[in-house]
Design an enzyme around this catalytic site. Structure first.
Site, PDB file in Angstrom:
ATOM      1  N   LYS A  49       0.848  -1.208   0.000  1.00  0.00           N
ATOM      2  CA  LYS A  49       0.000   0.000   0.000  1.00  0.00           C
ATOM      3  C   LYS A  49       0.876   1.248   0.000  1.00  0.00           C
ATOM      4  O   LYS A  49       2.022   1.242   0.482  1.00  0.00           O
ATOM      5  CB  LYS A  49      -0.965   0.031   1.183  1.00  0.00           C
ATOM      6  CG  LYS A  49      -0.328   0.179   2.586  1.00  0.00           C
ATOM      7  CD  LYS A  49      -0.050   1.608   3.004  1.00  0.00           C
ATOM      8  CE  LYS A  49       0.863   1.657   4.240  1.00  0.00           C
ATOM      9  NZ  LYS A  49       1.603   2.861   4.397  1.00  0.00           N
ATOM     10  N   ASP A  70      -2.912  -1.426   9.354  1.00  0.00           N
ATOM     11  CA  ASP A  70      -3.013  -1.463   7.890  1.00  0.00           C
ATOM     12  C   ASP A  70      -3.552  -2.792   7.363  1.00  0.00           C
ATOM     13  O   ASP A  70      -3.711  -2.947   6.148  1.00  0.00           O
ATOM     14  CB  ASP A  70      -1.618  -1.257   7.263  1.00  0.00           C
ATOM     15  CG  ASP A  70      -1.033   0.113   7.548  1.00  0.00           C
ATOM     16  OD1 ASP A  70      -1.804   1.072   7.713  1.00  0.00           O
ATOM     17  OD2 ASP A  70       0.209   0.219   7.593  1.00  0.00           O
TER      18      ASP A  70
HETATM   19  O1  C5P Z   1      -0.809  -0.910  13.929  1.00  0.00           O
HETATM   20  P1  C5P Z   1       0.619  -1.210  13.714  1.00  0.00           P
HETATM   21  O2  C5P Z   1       1.061  -2.431  14.486  1.00  0.00           O
HETATM   22  O3  C5P Z   1       1.011  -1.301  12.283  1.00  0.00           O
HETATM   23  O4  C5P Z   1       1.430   0.017  14.304  1.00  0.00           O
HETATM   24  C1  C5P Z   1       2.816  -0.021  14.477  1.00  0.00           C
HETATM   25  C2  C5P Z   1       3.227   1.167  15.320  1.00  0.00           C
HETATM   26  O5  C5P Z   1       3.047   2.387  14.592  1.00  0.00           O
HETATM   27  C3  C5P Z   1       2.433   1.352  16.596  1.00  0.00           C
HETATM   28  O6  C5P Z   1       2.964   0.587  17.642  1.00  0.00           O
HETATM   29  C4  C5P Z   1       2.567   2.842  16.854  1.00  0.00           C
HETATM   30  O7  C5P Z   1       3.835   3.144  17.410  1.00  0.00           O
HETATM   31  C5  C5P Z   1       2.570   3.415  15.437  1.00  0.00           C
HETATM   32  N1  C5P Z   1       1.229   3.835  14.985  1.00  0.00           N
HETATM   33  C6  C5P Z   1       0.648   4.955  15.559  1.00  0.00           C
HETATM   34  N2  C5P Z   1      -0.600   5.345  15.137  1.00  0.00           N
HETATM   35  C7  C5P Z   1      -1.234   4.675  14.157  1.00  0.00           C
HETATM   36  C8  C5P Z   1      -0.652   3.546  13.560  1.00  0.00           C
HETATM   37  C9  C5P Z   1       0.598   3.153  14.008  1.00  0.00           C
HETATM   38  O8  C5P Z   1       1.205   5.598  16.441  1.00  0.00           O
HETATM   39  N3  C5P Z   1      -2.433   5.104  13.756  1.00  0.00           N
END
Ligand code: C5P
Length: 316
Positions: free
Chosen positions: A14, A146
């Site tokens: 993406k 995502d």
């Molecule tokens: O959701 P995901 O595991 O991909 O997120 C990885 C990291 O990215 C989270 O632990 C956080 O630090 C950051 N993140 C965030 N806000 C979001 C998505 C991700 O702060 N909306």
């Protein structure tokens, strides 16, 4: 002897055409408003039955080599996806996952999320569960912000922490992509964004009608005018060479350029494949100097997500 049944599913990388990042929430995530687009760069997951109750995973690059930065244990997001589906649906059998990685790792392209989404679809078929779309989307949201988008693909508005997705009509796009290593850690890029904003209260994130109109009707200049990424300053602070390549690509006639998600992948919006080659020739020397080892390629969007990428060519 009959070969074991195998289910193969692809899932796309993406990009974010716009990525607006709000204040940090009490759960540590940030509220987002983004327009996701899936592009024609795919990982593929092959799910094979295991006689025992174990979930195992093996990740390889296109040449069959182990992939630096990817752990093949229970912490792998694909393995976590299979384990989550198995537990949710009370499945007794296990699965062996072979992940073929084409999407660069820690690149701002959600490759791990793609693997998780492909795994949910593949295991659902392998185990004959027939899980509905809502179940898969809910499980996907527990795995990562995502992952729901990687299931649906196409072009979509993302809200919440990115896990709420609403499909959008969109015109086709062509991009020159600059993939460089090492990757950037997503939490580190968000944390640097917070540091850079210290003392300032970011506005609540919102994707405006100008953006939705440009995404829908296309026209590279109109779309270029609305490309934005609130994570870009932090990615550039962590990898300063990105700024020189971005400014060179823009000066070389790309309609627009931005960091993909949390980086370090760069994207230049171009009219077509020929235009991509022209911009590639112009940026190549600066890429070599500032992002040694980086690779240039042309990609296109939008493409369908994992839910519509079951591979049925019989070549399993
Ligand atoms: O959701 P995901 O595991 O991909 O997120 C990885 C990291 O990215 C989270 O632990 C956080 O630090 C950051 N993140 C965030 N806000 C979001 C998505 C991700 O702060 N909306």
């Amino acid at each position: 002897m009959k070969p074991p049944p195998v289910v193969r599913v692809r899932a796309p990388a993406k990009i974010n055409l716009t990525l607006q990042v709000g204040p940090v929430r009490t759960d540590g995530f940030h509220d987002l408003a983004t327009v996701y687009q899936a592009i024609d760069l795919f990982d593929e997951v092959r799910a094979e039955p295991r006689p025992d109750a174990v979930v195992s995973v093996e990740s390889r690059d296109a040449a069959g080599r182990p992939v630096p930065g990817v752990v093949d244990d229970a912490g792998n997001l694909a393995a976590r996806a299979a384990a989550a589906l198995r537990q949710h649906c009370g499945v007794a059998s296990g699965v062996h996952l072979r992940v073929r990685k084409e999407i660069p790792v820690a690149a701002g392209l959600a490759g791990g999320s793609a693997d998780a989404a492909a795994t949910l679809v593949a295991c659902d078929l392998l185990w004959g569960l027939g899980a509905d779309c809502t179940t898969l989307l809910d499980l996907a949201a527990t795995l990562g912000s995502d992952v729901p988008f990687a299931l649906v693909g196409g072009t979509a508005l993302g809200t919440g922490r990115g896990e709420h997705v609403q499909q959008l009509a969109a015109a086709p796009t062509t991009w020159l992509m600059v993939s460089s290593s090492p990757g950037l850690s997503t939490p580190a890029v968000y944390a640097r964004t917070d540091q850079l904003r210290a003392g300032k209260q970011p506005l609540p994130p919102l994707v405006g009608h100008d953006v939705l109109g440009a995404v829908q009707t296309g026209g590279v200049d109109r779309l270029a005018a609305v490309l934005s990424n609130d994570l870009e300053p932090a990615a550039i602070a962590l990898r300063p060479g990105l700024a020189d390549v971005l400014s060179t690509g823009r000066a070389a006639g790309a309609a627009g350029g931005l960091v993909s998600g949390s980086g370090p992948t760069l994207l230049f919006l171009v009219r077509d494949d020929v235009h991509a080659e022209q911009v590639a020739a112009a940026v190549a020397p600066v890429v070599t100097a500032r992002l040694p080892g980086a690779r240039l390629s042309t990609v296109h969007g939008p493409v369908p997500g994992a839910a519509k990428q079951v591979v049925t060519d019989g070549a399993a």
